[in-house]
Structure formats: C-alpha cells, structure tokens
Scaffold this motif. Structure first.
Motif, short mmCIF file in Angstrom:
data_model
loop_
_atom_site.label_atom_id
_atom_site.label_comp_id
_atom_site.label_asym_id
_atom_site.label_seq_id
_atom_site.Cartn_x
_atom_site.Cartn_y
_atom_site.Cartn_z
N ARG A 72 0.82 -1.23 0.00
CA ARG A 72 0.00 0.00 0.00
C ARG A 72 0.85 1.27 0.00
NH1 ARG A 72 -4.43 -2.74 -1.45
NH2 ARG A 72 -4.71 -4.53 -0.10
N ALA A 124 -4.89 6.70 -1.05
CA ALA A 124 -4.24 5.44 -1.45
C ALA A 124 -3.04 5.74 -2.32
CB ALA A 124 -5.23 4.55 -2.19
N GLU A 172 -2.28 -2.42 -7.82
CA GLU A 172 -3.46 -2.80 -7.06
C GLU A 172 -4.22 -3.87 -7.83
OE1 GLU A 172 -5.08 -3.67 -4.45
OE2 GLU A 172 -5.00 -1.61 -3.63
N PRO A 224 -10.86 0.91 -1.56
CA PRO A 224 -11.27 2.15 -2.24
C PRO A 224 -12.64 2.08 -2.87
CG PRO A 224 -9.47 1.07 -3.42
CD PRO A 224 -9.60 0.38 -2.10
N THR A 242 -5.65 9.20 -5.11
CA THR A 242 -4.77 8.06 -5.30
C THR A 242 -3.67 8.37 -6.30
OG1 THR A 242 -4.70 5.71 -5.94
CG2 THR A 242 -6.27 7.11 -7.11
N TYR A 261 -7.39 -2.66 -10.51
CA TYR A 261 -7.71 -1.46 -9.74
C TYR A 261 -8.91 -0.69 -10.30
CZ TYR A 261 -6.38 2.49 -6.65
OH TYR A 261 -6.33 3.48 -5.67
#
Length: 310
Positions: free
Chosen positions: A162, A217, A222, A228, A240, A247
């Motif tokens: 992350r 984020a 991802e 999210p 982000t 993602y």
C-alpha cells in the motif's frame, strides 16, 4: 450432495468477506453452496513459501469438504487456492501469479498456474479484461453518511504494497492544522496529524468511511482494491496515485476528476478535501452500478451457475 463448493484461500480480509458473499449469491440463484476456508497460516519469509503454505492449506480444506459434501462443482477462490487442487474446478481470481509474482517470487507458482488455468473448466475473473465469466465482488453503501468529522482515512494492512510511506509523506505535505489521517489495518504509534486505528472489523471500517471526507491510497500496483471501492460507495472522495493492475476504483475516480489521480499525491489530497466535484458521491455511486449486489446476482444466476453446473 452440494451444488457448489467454494474453496476459499481466506488469506486476506477481502477474500474472507467476498467468498461467503459469492456463496450467498449462488444460493439466491436457487443452488446450494458451501464455503471451505483454508486454515490460517503463519507468516513466512518469501512469496514463494507463502504461496506454498497457503496452497497446501487450501488443498486440505478442499479434500475435507469434497469428501463430506460431494459437490457437483468446485470453485477455487484465487489461483493460489487452485495450485495444489485435489480435483479440477473453476478458478476465481483478481490477479495472476504471472503478473503479481515476477522473477524469483513466482519461480514455481507461474508454471503450475499455467497448467491449472488450462485445466480449469471455467475461469471466473473479477474484472472484465480477462477471459471467462466476470463476477465482481459486490459493493453496497454501508449506511447513511454521518457528520464528516474525519479528514481522511487510509488502509495499510500490507504497508509495503500500500506504500504507506508515500501516503504518510503526502499527508504531512498536504495537511492543514487540525486535520487528521486515520490509518487502518496496522498498529503503530500515533504521530502529529496521524492516528493508527489498527485492524478493524468490516462494520467498524465502513463506519469510519462514512465519517471521512477523503480516502487516500498510493499503491504502485493494485489488484481488485475492495477498500477504495467501499470508500466510493460510502461517499468518500478518493485521492490516489496511478497504479498498474486491475484497480477498478482508479478508472472510476479518474473519469470523475483527473486531479484526484496523481503522482503528486499531496496535491490530489488537497483537491479531495478542498475542491472535489460537488456531485462526486452521486457520480461514484452511479459508476458502481456493475458492482452492486443485484447486478452481481444477475451474472451469477444467468452466466456463472449454468456454466458451473453444465
């Protein structure tokens, strides 16, 4: 005899939440389904060893459940759960080892995965960019929004993946006096403007999102990214960095306001807090239509079950 056995890896909160949800959707479609979850495993040093211990645990769970329930179909939830399968079955996945385990990290997983994907009677990806029947994880608003008395929330159960260091640096550059970032999924000492909430139950995490103005984020990659998506469903403005991988939240946020997706994360955070689109929450919820439970149920009933039980 059970119609569908879902073999769940259960190695993350996302899998532990989404696999029972999938089984419930199968039941709403009129079939019987049970979930067999791999027993929790200790942390080990490398990705290759991590995948091995979890694959063995999934195999043990599958063997027990197959013997007990005699399922008509088996669905392995994640490619890792299928690597050492005792019986061929459909494979549900968010990402593949060939993408998430480069180099020595996937030395044994990638070739085994190729064989399993070729042998599987059905592939069940979570995003539509992969072949098979796309079945998303359903995301719903968790309740009415309350007072937005928290500036921002971040999720960092895996602080390296992350990029928690990037989130914290951006927050320190962006925050105004009195603003607080609440970091969930990890325990650390609090610092100025940052409170670590530790691991939260799903209902507690969603309650926190309903109080937050922004969700921050910074993944470099991802996979599905349920946190999210949940933030969008609960009305948080998501800031982000760009990232590789499926993602889906990234595309939703970028389509609403490109300023919220930036390598200059501090700038995106200030946009989220000071100048988001007035209709951000409504547009985000509209974009989540394919992720809503009724939409997922339609796919399970009309596409997934007929293919599983054919």
């Amino acid at each position: 005899m059970t119609d569908v056995l879902v073999v769940s890896l259960g190695s993350t909160g996302g899998w532990r939440m989404s696999d029972p949800e999938l089984a419930a959707s199968i039941r709403r479609a009129g079939a019987s389904a049970i979930v067999a979850t791999a027993e929790a495993q200790r942390d080990v040093r490398t990705y290759a060893l991590t995948d091995l211990v979890w694959a063995r645990a999934a195999r043990a769970a599958a063997r027990r459940a197959i013997a007990e329930h005699e399922p008509r179909a088996v669905l392995y939830s994640s490619t890792t759960a299928a690597l050492l399968w005792p019986r061929p079955g459909a494979i549900r996945f968010d990402t593949l080892a060939r993408e998430s385990r480069p180099g020595h990290h996937g030395l044994w997983q990638r070739p085994v995965e190729r064989r399993r994907l070729a042998q599987a009677p059905l592939l069940v990806p979570m995003t539509p960019d992969q072949p098979g029947v796309c079945v998303r994880i359903p995301v719903e608003p968790s309740g009415p929004a309350g007072e937005r008395d928290i500036a921002a929330v971040a999720y960092a159960a895996d602080p390296v993946k992350r990029r928690l260091d990037v989130v914290l640096a951006a927050w320190q550059a962006a925050r105004n006096e009195g603003e607080e970032l609440v970091v969930t999924g990890i325990d650390r000492p609090d610092s100025e403007g940052v409170r670590f909430a530790g691991k939260l139950a799903p209902v507690e995490f969603r309650a926190l999102l309903r109080r937050a103005r922004a969700f921050v984020a910074a993944p470099s990659r991802e996979d599905y990214g349920i946190a999210p998506l949940e933030a969008l469903a609960d009305g948080c403005v998501v800031a982000t960095t760009p990232a590789t991988g499926p993602y889906p939240a990234l595309d939703i946020v970028g389509s609403i306001d490109g300023r919220l997706v930036s390598e200059q994360l501090a700038s995106a955070v200030r946009t989220a807090l000071d100048d988001p689109p007035a209709d951000f929450a409504q547009r985000a919820l509209a974009a989540l239509a394919p992720f809503r439970r009724d939409a997922v149920d339609r796919v399970v009933a009309s596409e997934l079950l007929p293919r599983l039980l054919d």
